[in-house]
Design a protein around this motif. Structure first.
Motif, short mmCIF file in Angstrom:
data_model
loop_
_atom_site.label_atom_id
_atom_site.label_comp_id
_atom_site.label_asym_id
_atom_site.label_seq_id
_atom_site.Cartn_x
_atom_site.Cartn_y
_atom_site.Cartn_z
N GLU A 25 0.79 -1.20 0.06
CA GLU A 25 0.12 -0.05 -0.01
C GLU A 25 0.94 1.27 0.11
O GLU A 25 0.50 2.31 -0.60
N ILE A 26 1.95 1.03 0.82
CA ILE A 26 2.75 2.44 0.72
C ILE A 26 3.55 2.64 -0.65
O ILE A 26 3.37 3.73 -1.20
N GLN A 27 3.83 1.51 -1.31
CA GLN A 27 4.63 1.43 -2.41
C GLN A 27 3.46 2.21 -3.58
O GLN A 27 3.89 2.76 -4.33
N SER A 28 2.16 1.76 -3.40
CA SER A 28 1.32 2.25 -4.42
C SER A 28 0.92 3.79 -4.27
O SER A 28 0.66 4.43 -5.30
N ILE A 29 1.35 4.33 -3.17
CA ILE A 29 0.89 5.87 -3.14
C ILE A 29 2.16 6.84 -3.36
O ILE A 29 2.07 8.02 -3.39
N ALA A 32 13.11 3.40 -15.19
CA ALA A 32 12.46 2.26 -14.95
C ALA A 32 12.81 1.30 -13.89
O ALA A 32 11.82 0.43 -13.95
N TYR A 33 13.58 1.39 -13.16
CA TYR A 33 13.86 0.81 -12.15
C TYR A 33 12.98 1.08 -10.95
O TYR A 33 13.13 0.75 -9.83
N GLY A 34 12.31 2.32 -10.92
CA GLY A 34 11.56 2.71 -9.77
C GLY A 34 10.17 2.20 -9.75
O GLY A 34 9.93 0.81 -10.09
N PHE A 35 8.96 2.70 -9.48
CA PHE A 35 7.68 2.20 -9.05
C PHE A 35 6.68 2.20 -10.26
O PHE A 35 5.74 1.60 -10.13
N GLY A 36 7.04 2.90 -11.31
CA GLY A 36 5.83 2.80 -12.44
C GLY A 36 6.32 2.85 -13.80
O GLY A 36 7.57 2.44 -14.11
N SER A 37 5.56 3.41 -14.64
CA SER A 37 5.74 3.05 -16.13
C SER A 37 5.80 4.69 -16.99
O SER A 37 5.40 5.50 -16.13
#
Length: 211
Positions: free
Chosen positions: A43-47, A183-188
């Motif tokens: 959940e933390i990663q998603s925000i 690209a190594y992070g959390f999104g696209s």
């Protein structure tokens, strides 16, 4: 194009603080608000990258206190926690900052709360590489406006923004700034100028773009 300023996102671009944030929030929520189940790591990663109001609404609605107040307390205690416990700095970040800061002024623009960037600097010692920084928590403005403000303050003609999510890309586009996707992070990203798979690749990409 030869860039005259490089503007970085923070979370998912320079470090990953999710585990430390999750632990800090768990301590605050259980000790101060009596919450039995704090947000999970996923959940933390998603925000990551959201604004304060978006995070408060997403994670703290229904706890029993005003979500904005809960986030404010969690955010302040999080900054204290990160100053000593820190996050995971991506491999090669300091080498990349050392190389680039000798050629270009570097900047940070994040949607984080006021004090978060300072915690990052205290833990890493990386403030020496940056000319200026801005965040939503301090300016009360969205990321696109903060990018524009940094560009205006330093009279940048050809800046580039480095981030890891489509939200970063959209903000850079609104600010009239080319975007390079970490690209190594959390999104696209949808249509970045370039994509890097490691922080150190940025040095080579910027050299190629300047030729």
């Amino acid at each position: 194009m030869k860039f005259d300023g490089i503007i970085f996102d923070l979370d998912g671009t320079l470090w990953d603080s999710c585990r430390s944030v999750a632990e800090s929030w768990r301590l605050t929520l259980t000790q101060r608000f009596g919450v039995k189940e704090a947000p999970s790591l996923s959940e933390i990663q998603s925000i990551m990258g959201m604004t304060a109001s978006e995070i408060a609404h997403t994670l703290f609605t229904g706890i029993g206190e005003d979500p904005a107040y809960i986030f404010d307390i969690c955010g302040k205690e999080e900054c204290d926690y990160l100053s000593t416990h820190g996050g995971i700095v991506y491999p090669g970040v300091e080498e990349m900052l050392q190389a680039l800061s000798s050629r270009h002024p570097l900047f940070l623009v994040s949607n984080c709360q006021d004090g978060y960037i300072e915690s990052f600097f205290r833990f890493t010692g990386f403030q020496q590489y940056f000319t200026d920084y801005e965040c939503e928590g301090r300016s009360k403005k969205p990321k696109a406006e903060n990018i524009r403000d940094v560009i205006t303050r330093h009279q940048l003609a050809t800046p580039v923004y480095i981030g890891d999510t489509e939200m970063d890309e959209a903000s850079a586009t609104l600010a009239g700034c080319p975007f390079i996707h970490a690209a190594y992070g959390f999104g696209s990203a949808k249509e970045p100028l370039a994509t890097i798979k490691t922080p150190l690749e940025l040095v080579k990409v910027l050299d190629q773009e300047s030729n």
